[in-house]
Design a protein around this motif. Structure first.
Motif, PDB file in Angstrom:
ATOM      1  N   PRO A 176      42.384  31.768  75.333  1.00 19.90           N
ATOM      2  CA  PRO A 176      41.845  32.922  74.604  1.00 19.90           C
ATOM      3  C   PRO A 176      42.289  32.956  73.151  1.00 19.90           C
ATOM      4  CG  PRO A 176      42.560  33.587  76.788  1.00 19.90           C
ATOM      5  CD  PRO A 176      43.007  32.170  76.619  1.00 19.90           C
ATOM      6  N   ARG A 177      43.585  32.699  72.908  1.00 18.28           N
ATOM      7  CA  ARG A 177      44.072  32.748  71.531  1.00 18.28           C
ATOM      8  C   ARG A 177      43.552  31.557  70.725  1.00 18.28           C
ATOM      9  NH1 ARG A 177      49.624  35.087  71.798  1.00 18.28           N
ATOM     10  NH2 ARG A 177      48.282  36.811  72.388  1.00 18.28           N
ATOM     11  N   GLY A 178      43.445  30.377  71.332  1.00 17.47           N
ATOM     12  CA  GLY A 178      42.894  29.223  70.633  1.00 17.47           C
ATOM     13  C   GLY A 178      41.425  29.413  70.291  1.00 17.47           C
ATOM     14  N   ILE A 179      40.667  30.020  71.219  1.00 19.89           N
ATOM     15  CA  ILE A 179      39.248  30.306  70.949  1.00 19.89           C
ATOM     16  C   ILE A 179      39.123  31.278  69.783  1.00 19.89           C
ATOM     17  CG2 ILE A 179      37.186  31.430  71.875  1.00 19.89           C
ATOM     18  CD1 ILE A 179      37.983  30.309  74.629  1.00 19.89           C
ATOM     19  N   ALA A 180      39.940  32.342  69.803  1.00 20.30           N
ATOM     20  CA  ALA A 180      39.887  33.338  68.718  1.00 20.30           C
ATOM     21  C   ALA A 180      40.241  32.705  67.379  1.00 20.30           C
ATOM     22  CB  ALA A 180      40.829  34.492  69.045  1.00 20.30           C
ATOM     23  N   ALA A 181      41.250  31.814  67.372  1.00 22.34           N
ATOM     24  CA  ALA A 181      41.663  31.171  66.122  1.00 22.34           C
ATOM     25  C   ALA A 181      40.547  30.277  65.586  1.00 22.34           C
ATOM     26  CB  ALA A 181      42.934  30.358  66.357  1.00 22.34           C
ATOM     27  N   HIS A 182      39.907  29.490  66.461  1.00 18.69           N
ATOM     28  CA  HIS A 182      38.842  28.593  66.017  1.00 18.69           C
ATOM     29  C   HIS A 182      37.621  29.377  65.537  1.00 18.69           C
ATOM     30  CE1 HIS A 182      41.267  25.440  67.856  1.00 18.69           C
ATOM     31  NE2 HIS A 182      40.443  24.541  67.340  1.00 18.69           N
ATOM     32  N   ILE A 183      37.268  30.421  66.235  1.00 16.14           N
ATOM     33  CA  ILE A 183      36.118  31.235  65.815  1.00 16.14           C
ATOM     34  C   ILE A 183      36.400  31.885  64.461  1.00 16.14           C
ATOM     35  CG2 ILE A 183      34.899  33.390  66.331  1.00 16.14           C
ATOM     36  CD1 ILE A 183      34.890  32.587  69.258  1.00 16.14           C
ATOM     37  N   SER A 184      37.592  32.446  64.288  1.00 14.07           N
ATOM     38  CA  SER A 184      37.930  33.117  63.024  1.00 14.07           C
ATOM     39  C   SER A 184      37.967  32.118  61.878  1.00 14.07           C
ATOM     40  CB  SER A 184      39.282  33.832  63.156  1.00 14.07           C
ATOM     41  OG  SER A 184      39.231  34.812  64.165  1.00 14.07           O
ATOM     42  N   PHE A 185      38.555  30.927  62.128  1.00 13.55           N
ATOM     43  CA  PHE A 185      38.616  29.924  61.061  1.00 13.55           C
ATOM     44  C   PHE A 185      37.218  29.432  60.698  1.00 13.55           C
ATOM     45  CE2 PHE A 185      38.894  25.529  59.581  1.00 13.55           C
ATOM     46  CZ  PHE A 185      39.719  25.704  58.485  1.00 13.55           C
ATOM     47  N   ALA A 186      36.356  29.233  61.703  1.00 13.99           N
ATOM     48  CA  ALA A 186      34.984  28.785  61.428  1.00 13.99           C
ATOM     49  C   ALA A 186      34.238  29.815  60.588  1.00 13.99           C
ATOM     50  CB  ALA A 186      34.251  28.528  62.742  1.00 13.99           C
TER      51      ALA A 186
END
Length: 618
Positions: free
Chosen positions: A100-110
């Protein structure tokens, strides 16, 4: 307190000074403050960032610290501090994109990368996500951002497929984002599929959408109609934009579409729509109104003169912002002026002060085509407009990568500066420019100009040394030849007879082509060589004598007797015969020589008689 919904009371508890150095309390305080200020002023959100950073200063290695770093980046993204958000989120990408945290980080960075103008980075980040494992909302976002990024990269075929997928997967068509349909239509138009774009645009125009979206959809629909040669429909739809958003940039673009559709339909002289006349501004400051002003000015009516068109376009250039419309206007104006510049450059036209003033006033050297820049520079030089010559020469020198053109820019800049303000062009500045390594083969020209300045100050030995250093470093014969001739002439003036003659002979051999027979430098070199031959006894068998004899047969009419006279004086040929200046001078010299011979003979006889009388006084 928090579980009972008492957020303010919970905040008061964790703000107890006794908990100031407690890491868990600090992280909890930042989270509560984050929720409390979610819809607050930007300054309150910045306070939340500060609270998260304070908590991180107390503890950096706990799961709460990972969440704090993520929220700092997300809040910066929310506040549109895009570069700061990108920097904050980049360090979180080592987390696996399946948690969940990795998905949120990748989405926010994208998202941050997309907003920061890096759509390729956004796509690469999104592709790391496990699409089947995403929530429906996250999956829809990922497809949409991928489509938008492809559109930004102008990869229109792939973008159109992505937008179609979004529309297809939306269960209820009335819930499709109208901006998605608009982007899909634009992508289709860019790939030459205007007819496929029309249904999407008609759905958008007929739906309840904001006025600006309706106006944009109508503009695109007018363009598709124009591209499918439905000019009447294109004009009608473009007129509707003027009603949807009157006095707006979209209305200005609508007026341009009307004019273009009418022109392609062959409706004769074009008239601006009544609703668009108040939009016409000759000093437009936005691209949309500037395009309308350009479109009207570029096709003047029967009473519009070329000078008025140039003035209109020129004034428009001074007010338009940087961008495609400004470049279009500049290119049009440059084309209108370039024919005269070329005529001046080639010598087929006399400089027209009015046209040259328009060039100086309106055209920007930085925007000129490379050949047009060179032609304009030469036109200014030949018409004696020194300030513009300096400016355009400097632009050519700065822009060009080719040595000869770059050197020509530096050379012309110096020449025109010397003509305009000679006191500002010192010999040392010329030598510095020549030694900069950026003047190409024109370094020799700059050095030669510096040496000539030294000659004007009676610094003959110094000028000779500068010429010697220059010619030893240059191997370009077309530039080296004239400098060697000048150096030989100066060395003869210093009394260095043999060295000066060698310089002259080498310079003349480098310029020994049919097209250089009449070159002024070559003629001056031959004159200097002829004068030098009168002071040496090795004339009849020397290379110099042979060259002087051969040159008589190649020279034009006036110079034939001149070269014959030089050869006669040097003792390598007969005197010229005829009624010209040189033949008369040779005849007078022969008479003078004959008279001198007779006088010497008489003097000799008199001296011998006197000597004989002394020996035999009886």
């Amino acid at each position: 307190h928090y579980t009972r919904g008492e957020l303010d009371a919970a905040l008061r508890v964790v703000e107890d000074p006794a908990l100031e150095s407690d890491a868990q309390a600090a992280h909890l305080h930042a989270q509560l403050l984050d929720e409390h200020t979610r819809r607050s002023h930007s300054l309150d959100r910045i306070r939340t960032i500060a609270a998260y950073r304070y908590a991180l200063s107390l503890s950096r290695n706990s799961p709460r610290a990972e969440r704090a770093r993520l929220r700092v980046g997300q809040i910066l993204l929310e506040l549109r501090f895009i570069p700061e958000a990108t920097a904050a989120l980049r360090g979180l990408l080592d987390a696996r994109p399946t948690t969940p945290r990795g998905i949120a980080a990748h989405i926010s960075f994208a998202e941050a990368a997309y907003l920061d103008g890096e759509p390729q980075v956004a796509i690469e980040t999104i592709m790391k996500l496990d699409f089947p494992g995403l929530s429906p909302e996250a999956r829809r976002w990922a497809i949409r951002r991928t489509a938008d990024s492809l559109f930004q990269l102008q990869r229109f075929p792939a973008a159109s497929l992505a937008y179609r997928k979004i529309i297809h997967e939306t269960m209820e068509q009335q819930l499709v984002d109208p901006f998605v349909r608009l982007r899909l239509a634009a992508a289709l138009i860019q790939t030459g599929r205007a007819s496929e774009a029309q249904p999407e645009l008609r759905v958008t125009v007929s739906s309840e959408v904001p006025k600006r979206l309706a106006a944009l959809a109508s503009l695109l629909l007018a363009r598709t109609a124009r591209e499918t040669e439905s000019f009447e429909e294109a004009s009608r739809v473009a007129h509707e934009v003027l009603q949807i958003l009157p006095r707006s940039p979209e209305a200005a673009l609508g007026a341009v579409e009307v004019l273009e559709a009418e022109r392609l339909a062959g409706n004769g002289e074009l008239e601006l729509p009544e609703a668009a006349r108040e939009l016409l501004d000759p000093v437009a400051t936005t691209p949309e109104f500037g395009l309308l002003a350009y479109r009207v000015a570029s096709v003047p009516g029967p009473n519009g003169s070329e000078a008025k068109v140039r003035s209109w376009l020129g004034n428009l250039l001074n007010t338009l912002p940087e961008g495609a419309v400004r470049e279009l206007t500049h290119d049009d104006l440059a084309q209108r002026l370039q024919a005269h510049l070329k005529g001046v450059y080639e010598g087929t036209e006399k400089p027209d002060p009015a046209i040259l003033e328009d060039v100086e006033k309106y055209l920007r050297p930085s925007l000129m085509d490379e050949n047009a820049l060179l032609v304009g520079l030469e036109a200014f030089y030949r018409s004696g407009r020194w300030r513009s010559c300096m400016r355009w020469g400097h632009a050519l020198y700065k822009r060009e990568v080719r040595p000869i053109r770059r050197g020509l820019g530096a050379w012309r800049e110096v020449q025109c500066k010397q003509a305009q303000e000679p006191e500002l062009v010192s010999a040392q500045r010329l030598l510095d420019a020549a030694d900069s390594g950026k003047s190409g083969p024109f370094a020799l020209a700059l050095t030669s100009l510096a040496a000539e300045q030294m000659l004007q100050r009676d610094q003959l030995p110094k000028a000779v040394r500068v010429y010697e250093q220059a010619v030893e470093a240059v191997a370009e014969p077309r530039l080296l030849g004239p400098s060697l001739l000048r150096l030989g002439e100066l060395q003869l003036a210093l009394g260095e007879l043999n060295l000066g003659m060698r310089r002259l002979l080498r310079g003349l051999s480098l310029m020994d082509q049919d097209e250089t027979v009449s070159d002024p430098f070559r003629k001056a070199g031959i004159v200097a060589l002829g004068r030098a031959l009168t002071h040496t006894k090795k004339t009849r068998s020397s290379q110099a004598a042979r060259l002087l004899k051969r040159e008589r047969g190649r020279a034009e009419q006036w110079w034939k007797p001149a070269y014959a006279y030089l050869g006669f004086r040097a003792g390598v040929g007969p005197a010229p015969e005829g009624d010209d200046l040189f033949s008369r001078a040779a005849s007078q010299i022969k008479q003078a020589d004959h008279l001198e011979s007779r006088i010497k003979k008489l003097v000799g006889e008199s001296q011998r008689s006197a000597l004989k009388g002394k020996e035999n006084p009886g």
